[in-house]
Design an enzyme around this catalytic site. Sequence first.
Site, PDB file in Angstrom:
ATOM      1  N   PRO A   2       0.829  -1.208   0.000  1.00 23.41           N
ATOM      2  CA  PRO A   2       0.000   0.000   0.000  1.00 23.41           C
ATOM      3  C   PRO A   2       0.865   1.260   0.000  1.00 23.41           C
ATOM      4  O   PRO A   2       1.852   1.337   0.727  1.00 23.41           O
ATOM      5  CB  PRO A   2      -0.807  -0.125   1.307  1.00 23.41           C
ATOM      6  CG  PRO A   2      -0.833  -1.589   1.590  1.00 23.41           C
ATOM      7  CD  PRO A   2       0.482  -2.112   1.103  1.00 23.41           C
ATOM      8  N   GLU A   3       0.476   2.217  -0.833  1.00 22.64           N
ATOM      9  CA  GLU A   3       1.201   3.472  -0.910  1.00 22.64           C
ATOM     10  C   GLU A   3       0.403   4.556  -0.191  1.00 22.64           C
ATOM     11  O   GLU A   3      -0.599   4.277   0.468  1.00 22.64           O
ATOM     12  CB  GLU A   3       1.464   3.825  -2.372  1.00 22.64           C
ATOM     13  CG  GLU A   3       2.306   2.781  -3.099  1.00 22.64           C
ATOM     14  CD  GLU A   3       2.605   3.160  -4.537  1.00 22.64           C
ATOM     15  OE1 GLU A   3       2.685   4.377  -4.840  1.00 22.64           O
ATOM     16  OE2 GLU A   3       2.774   2.252  -5.368  1.00 22.64           O
TER      17      GLU A   3
END
Length: 297
Positions: A2-3
Amino acid sequence: MPELPEVETVMRGMRSHLDGRRIAQVAVRRADLRFPFPADLAARLRGARIVELARRAKYILLRLDSGQTMLLHLGMSGRVLLTPPGAANGFQDRHEHLAVMMEDGTHFGLVDPRRFGAVDLMPTSAETTHRLLAHLGPEPLGNDFSQHWLHQAIGRRRTTIKAALLDQGVVAGLGNIYVSEALYRAAIHPARLACSLTAREEAALVRGIRAVLRDAIAAGGSSLRDYVQTDGTLGYFQHEWRVYGRAGTGCPDCPGAPVCGGVVRLEQAGRSSYFCPMRQRLPDGTGRAAHAHEDVS
């Protein structure tokens, strides 16, 4: 992994359910994830009230009235699932390694099948010096991130602009997906040397980074593999990717596949970059990219 948009989405979901709530019970199901859990974590959290939730880069921070901050990192496969009062009944998933019950019955659990996530506890006053946070650059949506900052950070680097933007000391929270999308919006080839960008290109890149992150947050992030929002639903920004994962397909901003030739996949340091061969060109003799556009909307 996840960014920033995915972590921001998760943090906002947690904030809506946990802000101001007091922790009643904590269950630590194993000794570690990527790192060992802090000693006596359950006892140190029990009875504390969550007074603020924030995000720093790809980390979620839960600030407590005890003067402590709990840090969460989702790693490769981690996710936070929230259950409203009356619905929680112990562990919700066999990979739920940390479970927290609030006084009002709200339950949140950290689920991490691959165990690359992290949990830590620190004095709130020491957040900026924490070993996972101290090296981070400015937040890309904050006032400290600007063309001037970007030029100071990368203006002399003879590495690719793709690699420079993945350096969390240059700008915090960006990863492979959103770097590719931002470079596309700024019309900059991912293999350009960072030091070769002009001031106008740096400014366009700052706008492109901000625009793609805002769009992704509005869409709830991009759902890949294990990522879900705190209510279990998927983000949908992956349907709005312009180049990432679209090798061979027509670029959405070019006249058509016969003209554009299709999005190209490029491997850089073992990771995939995607770009439009018409919109994002390598520099000519002047060092400027052909067909560079300043429109990053």
